[in-house]
Design a protein around this motif. Structure first.
Motif, PDB file in Angstrom:
ATOM      1  N   ALA A   1     -80.289 -29.981  29.162  1.00 45.90           N
ATOM      2  CA  ALA A   1     -79.282 -30.887  29.712  1.00 45.90           C
ATOM      3  C   ALA A   1     -77.908 -30.713  29.069  1.00 45.90           C
ATOM      4  N   ARG A   2     -77.845 -29.959  27.987  1.00 43.69           N
ATOM      5  CA  ARG A   2     -76.537 -29.704  27.369  1.00 43.69           C
ATOM      6  C   ARG A   2     -75.771 -28.617  28.105  1.00 43.69           C
ATOM      7  N   THR A   3     -76.488 -27.759  28.858  1.00 42.89           N
ATOM      8  CA  THR A   3     -75.829 -26.654  29.551  1.00 42.89           C
ATOM      9  C   THR A   3     -76.057 -26.663  31.061  1.00 42.89           C
ATOM     10  N   THR A   4     -77.014 -27.445  31.532  1.00 43.73           N
ATOM     11  CA  THR A   4     -77.366 -27.503  32.949  1.00 43.73           C
ATOM     12  C   THR A   4     -77.390 -28.956  33.395  1.00 43.73           C
ATOM     13  N   SER A   5     -76.798 -29.237  34.530  1.00 41.34           N
ATOM     14  CA  SER A   5     -76.867 -30.605  35.048  1.00 41.34           C
ATOM     15  C   SER A   5     -78.201 -30.771  35.752  1.00 41.34           C
ATOM     16  N   GLU A   6     -78.999 -31.698  35.272  1.00 39.94           N
ATOM     17  CA  GLU A   6     -80.307 -31.940  35.861  1.00 39.94           C
ATOM     18  C   GLU A   6     -80.316 -33.212  36.679  1.00 39.94           C
ATOM     19  N   VAL A   7     -79.517 -34.191  36.228  1.00 36.31           N
ATOM     20  CA  VAL A   7     -79.480 -35.495  36.888  1.00 36.31           C
ATOM     21  C   VAL A   7     -78.246 -36.239  36.376  1.00 36.31           C
ATOM     22  N   LEU A   8     -77.667 -37.088  37.207  1.00 34.96           N
ATOM     23  CA  LEU A   8     -76.605 -37.995  36.785  1.00 34.96           C
ATOM     24  C   LEU A   8     -77.174 -39.401  36.930  1.00 34.96           C
ATOM     25  N   ILE A   9     -77.297 -40.102  35.828  1.00 35.18           N
ATOM     26  CA  ILE A   9     -77.863 -41.445  35.842  1.00 35.18           C
ATOM     27  C   ILE A   9     -76.700 -42.427  35.839  1.00 35.18           C
ATOM     28  N   ALA A  10     -76.665 -43.310  36.818  1.00 37.69           N
ATOM     29  CA  ALA A  10     -75.575 -44.285  36.898  1.00 37.69           C
ATOM     30  C   ALA A  10     -76.150 -45.689  36.714  1.00 37.69           C
ATOM     31  N   LEU A  11     -75.524 -46.434  35.827  1.00 41.87           N
ATOM     32  CA  LEU A  11     -75.908 -47.825  35.573  1.00 41.87           C
ATOM     33  C   LEU A  11     -74.740 -48.723  35.935  1.00 41.87           C
ATOM     34  N   SER A  12     -75.039 -49.860  36.538  1.00 36.84           N
ATOM     35  CA  SER A  12     -73.974 -50.814  36.824  1.00 36.84           C
ATOM     36  C   SER A  12     -73.712 -51.653  35.586  1.00 36.84           C
ATOM     37  N   ALA A  13     -72.504 -52.204  35.532  1.00 41.01           N
ATOM     38  CA  ALA A  13     -72.118 -53.110  34.451  1.00 41.01           C
ATOM     39  C   ALA A  13     -71.469 -54.328  35.089  1.00 41.01           C
ATOM     40  N   GLU A  14     -71.529 -55.454  34.388  1.00 44.83           N
ATOM     41  CA  GLU A  14     -71.027 -56.701  34.976  1.00 44.83           C
ATOM     42  C   GLU A  14     -69.517 -56.846  34.898  1.00 44.83           C
ATOM     43  N   SER A  15     -68.844 -56.003  34.127  1.00 41.62           N
ATOM     44  CA  SER A  15     -67.387 -56.077  34.027  1.00 41.62           C
ATOM     45  C   SER A  15     -66.843 -54.760  33.489  1.00 41.62           C
ATOM     46  N   ARG A  16     -65.537 -54.608  33.617  1.00 46.98           N
ATOM     47  CA  ARG A  16     -64.876 -53.438  33.042  1.00 46.98           C
ATOM     48  C   ARG A  16     -65.092 -53.409  31.534  1.00 46.98           C
ATOM     49  N   GLU A  17     -65.003 -54.582  30.911  1.00 48.85           N
ATOM     50  CA  GLU A  17     -65.181 -54.681  29.470  1.00 48.85           C
ATOM     51  C   GLU A  17     -66.583 -54.231  29.050  1.00 48.85           C
ATOM     52  N   LYS A  18     -67.590 -54.573  29.861  1.00 51.62           N
ATOM     53  CA  LYS A  18     -68.966 -54.176  29.546  1.00 51.62           C
ATOM     54  C   LYS A  18     -69.143 -52.670  29.692  1.00 51.62           C
ATOM     55  N   VAL A  19     -68.419 -52.058  30.636  1.00 51.84           N
ATOM     56  CA  VAL A  19     -68.433 -50.592  30.756  1.00 51.84           C
ATOM     57  C   VAL A  19     -67.943 -49.997  29.447  1.00 51.84           C
ATOM     58  N   ASP A  20     -66.778 -50.474  28.994  1.00 59.92           N
ATOM     59  CA  ASP A  20     -66.199 -49.944  27.758  1.00 59.92           C
ATOM     60  C   ASP A  20     -67.095 -50.206  26.553  1.00 59.92           C
ATOM     61  N   GLU A  21     -67.669 -51.401  26.473  1.00 59.73           N
ATOM     62  CA  GLU A  21     -68.555 -51.735  25.338  1.00 59.73           C
ATOM     63  C   GLU A  21     -69.715 -50.761  25.238  1.00 59.73           C
ATOM     64  N   LEU A  22     -70.405 -50.541  26.369  1.00 60.86           N
ATOM     65  CA  LEU A  22     -71.596 -49.685  26.344  1.00 60.86           C
ATOM     66  C   LEU A  22     -71.217 -48.235  26.038  1.00 60.86           C
ATOM     67  N   VAL A  23     -70.197 -47.726  26.697  1.00 61.79           N
ATOM     68  CA  VAL A  23     -69.819 -46.330  26.477  1.00 61.79           C
ATOM     69  C   VAL A  23     -69.277 -46.139  25.057  1.00 61.79           C
ATOM     70  N   ASP A  24     -68.432 -47.048  24.594  1.00 61.95           N
ATOM     71  CA  ASP A  24     -67.913 -46.922  23.228  1.00 61.95           C
ATOM     72  C   ASP A  24     -69.038 -46.989  22.208  1.00 61.95           C
ATOM     73  N   ARG A  25     -70.011 -47.850  22.437  1.00 56.76           N
ATOM     74  CA  ARG A  25     -71.154 -47.950  21.522  1.00 56.76           C
ATOM     75  C   ARG A  25     -71.946 -46.645  21.527  1.00 56.76           C
ATOM     76  N   ALA A  26     -72.201 -46.111  22.721  1.00 58.47           N
ATOM     77  CA  ALA A  26     -72.931 -44.839  22.824  1.00 58.47           C
ATOM     78  C   ALA A  26     -72.197 -43.735  22.066  1.00 58.47           C
ATOM     79  N   LEU A  27     -70.888 -43.678  22.229  1.00 56.47           N
ATOM     80  CA  LEU A  27     -70.101 -42.649  21.533  1.00 56.47           C
ATOM     81  C   LEU A  27     -70.171 -42.832  20.026  1.00 56.47           C
ATOM     82  N   SER A  28     -70.178 -44.076  19.562  1.00 55.28           N
ATOM     83  CA  SER A  28     -70.265 -44.324  18.121  1.00 55.28           C
ATOM     84  C   SER A  28     -71.628 -43.955  17.560  1.00 55.28           C
ATOM     85  N   LEU A  29     -72.637 -43.862  18.439  1.00 60.65           N
ATOM     86  CA  LEU A  29     -74.005 -43.533  18.019  1.00 60.65           C
ATOM     87  C   LEU A  29     -74.323 -42.044  18.169  1.00 60.65           C
ATOM     88  N   GLY A  30     -73.324 -41.246  18.525  1.00 58.57           N
ATOM     89  CA  GLY A  30     -73.548 -39.805  18.596  1.00 58.57           C
ATOM     90  C   GLY A  30     -73.498 -39.208  19.982  1.00 58.57           C
TER      91      GLY A  30
END
Length: 137
Positions: A70-99
């Motif tokens: 999955a680092r070199t080939t696209s196998e799937v795009l997983i999309a999750l909904s979020a309840e607000s723009r802020e929640k989008v940023d919270e989840l993605v920023d947290r994921a980035l902080s975790l590696g």
């Protein structure tokens, strides 16, 4: 009366099951021990969405196809909904902080906002908010 609710189980091959479990629990999701062992972990995303993280040898027992890197080939795009723009940023920023690593550009269309990241194994996750006023019945 019991009403059936269709669920989705996204099965993902991972390199390090313990590291992936730690990543997803630190994002705020839970592991269902009833469906987890040394080969797989059941990550509960919602009451109808479960990500099954599987070691590559275990994942291979379910397919005759080559397992994508999955680092070199696209196998799937997983999309999750979020309840607000802020929640989008919270989840993605947290994921980035975790590696996780950023994936794609931020999408801001006013009524819809999304960002994405690749998890520790390169699986692409999109997190999207859509203005409920724009969703029509």
């Amino acid at each position: 009366m019991y009403q059936y609710r269709q669920m989705i189980f996204v099965n993902l091959a991972v390199n390090d099951l313990d590291a992936s479990k730690k990543f997803f629990t630190e994002l705020g999701y839970t592991i269902n021990p009833q469906f987890s062992d040394d080969n797989a972990a059941s990550v509960v995303i919602s009451d109808t969405i479960v990500a099954m993280l599987m070691t590559k040898p275990f994942y291979a027992t379910f397919t005759k196809k080559e397992i994508a890197d999955a680092r070199t080939t696209s196998e799937v795009l997983i999309a999750l909904s979020a309840e607000s723009r802020e929640k989008v940023d919270e989840l993605v920023d947290r994921a980035l902080s975790l590696g996780a690593t950023p994936s794609g550009e931020t999408q801001d269309h006013g009524f819809m906002y999304g960002r994405s990241f690749d998890d520790l194994d390169g699986h692409s996750w999109e997190v999207v908010w859509m203005d409920p006023a724009m969703v029509r019945d």
